[in-house]
Design an enzyme around this catalytic site. Sequence first.
Site, PDB file in Angstrom:
ATOM      1  N   CYS A 161       0.839  -1.207   0.000  1.00 27.43           N
ATOM      2  CA  CYS A 161       0.000   0.000   0.000  1.00 27.43           C
ATOM      3  C   CYS A 161       0.875   1.258   0.000  1.00 27.43           C
ATOM      4  O   CYS A 161       1.590   1.492  -0.960  1.00 27.43           O
ATOM      5  CB  CYS A 161      -0.974  -0.047   1.184  1.00 27.43           C
ATOM      6  SG  CYS A 161      -2.335   1.113   1.042  1.00 27.43           S
ATOM      7  N   HIS A 208      -3.127  -5.725   0.973  1.00 27.04           N
ATOM      8  CA  HIS A 208      -2.603  -5.845   2.340  1.00 27.04           C
ATOM      9  C   HIS A 208      -2.480  -7.308   2.748  1.00 27.04           C
ATOM     10  O   HIS A 208      -3.449  -7.885   3.258  1.00 27.04           O
ATOM     11  CB  HIS A 208      -3.548  -5.139   3.321  1.00 27.04           C
ATOM     12  CG  HIS A 208      -3.501  -3.652   3.234  1.00 27.04           C
ATOM     13  ND1 HIS A 208      -2.668  -2.886   4.022  1.00 27.04           N
ATOM     14  CD2 HIS A 208      -4.168  -2.773   2.445  1.00 27.04           C
ATOM     15  CE1 HIS A 208      -2.822  -1.608   3.726  1.00 27.04           C
ATOM     16  NE2 HIS A 208      -3.731  -1.510   2.778  1.00 27.04           N
ATOM     17  N   GLU A 256      -1.020  -8.417   5.343  1.00 24.61           N
ATOM     18  CA  GLU A 256      -1.121  -8.497   6.805  1.00 24.61           C
ATOM     19  C   GLU A 256      -2.579  -8.483   7.281  1.00 24.61           C
ATOM     20  O   GLU A 256      -2.859  -8.804   8.425  1.00 24.61           O
ATOM     21  CB  GLU A 256      -0.319  -7.349   7.450  1.00 24.61           C
ATOM     22  CG  GLU A 256      -1.016  -5.995   7.518  1.00 24.61           C
ATOM     23  CD  GLU A 256      -1.082  -5.243   6.191  1.00 24.61           C
ATOM     24  OE1 GLU A 256      -0.738  -5.843   5.145  1.00 24.61           O
ATOM     25  OE2 GLU A 256      -1.502  -4.071   6.197  1.00 24.61           O
TER      26      GLU A 256
END
Lengths: 91, 237
Positions: free
Chosen positions: B86, B203, B205
């Site tokens: 990002c 993302h 994560e």
Amino acid sequence: MKVRVLVRLKPGILDVQGAAVQRALGGLGFGDVRELRVGKLIEVEVDAPTAERARARVDEMCRRLLANTILEDYTIETDSAEHLAPPGAVR
Amino acid sequence: MRFGVVVFPGTWSDCDFHYVISEVVKQPVKYVWHRDRNLADLDCVVLPGGFSYGDYLRAGAVAGRSPVVEALPEFLAGGGLVLGSCNGFQILCEAGLLPGALMRNECLQYRCQSTSLLVENVDTPFTRALRPGQVLTMPISHGEGKYHAEPETLRALRQRHQVVFRYATAAGQVTRAANPNGSAENIAGIINEEGTVLGLMPHPERAAESAIGGTDGLQIFHSLLGSLVEDGTFTKR
């Protein structure tokens, strides 16, 4: 020395922000807007003995940070230029 | 594998990355402040998402010239790996560590949604646990994720297999409708020529535990650990 930098998207790169503003103007009755592109104005006051030196320093600033030359073109104007309106002027 | 998660003023995914690396992937991890130039004790530096320095001027522009990012070339030369997600992807492009640039989404909307990603290159330390053609599900959350590059850069990316992820349908079809932000050629993630710097808008994560909707993001971490175990890349450092 006062220097102004105009940063704008390169020709041919779609300016979605400009297109949205143009549509909004159309909604206000300004259907005569043929094209509208949004850019950035950066005013820099730099310590430099001459306008040429100031321009050279700001050019380096543009290449290293102020503009992303993959996306953007920039032009540098020194305040002594005749065509440059004073701050606050409405043209 | 020793991870460092970089924290800029305005970073917001730092805690998520730290949590996933320490609690899910079970690897040593520490925060790295943006003024820190010492990366010697790390194997992989993560640039998380967020709005570094408020994203003033352009997304990632100021962070791209920060001390920690200036230290990355030396870190890479010493055998390190860099993962930018990002805002981290934007920073890597702004720093010139990856080609191209990220600009305002074509739809003008901030897009926070799940995306399907077609995996195109599995010959990288970040994707070696994957199969070519595999489709991963990961969320995006950004307003400026439209990948742009000159035609010759796009051609070079294709030729050198540097496009790692493309936005696709759940069946793996790369279509206009599956492109959430107007990215050139549906590009969601690319790697540098050396195969040591991966940048992606999604993302990983936020897709690391089934409790929050999916674990496909873990594949990137498992790939990295596989690089450690299988060929000892990092034990040689």
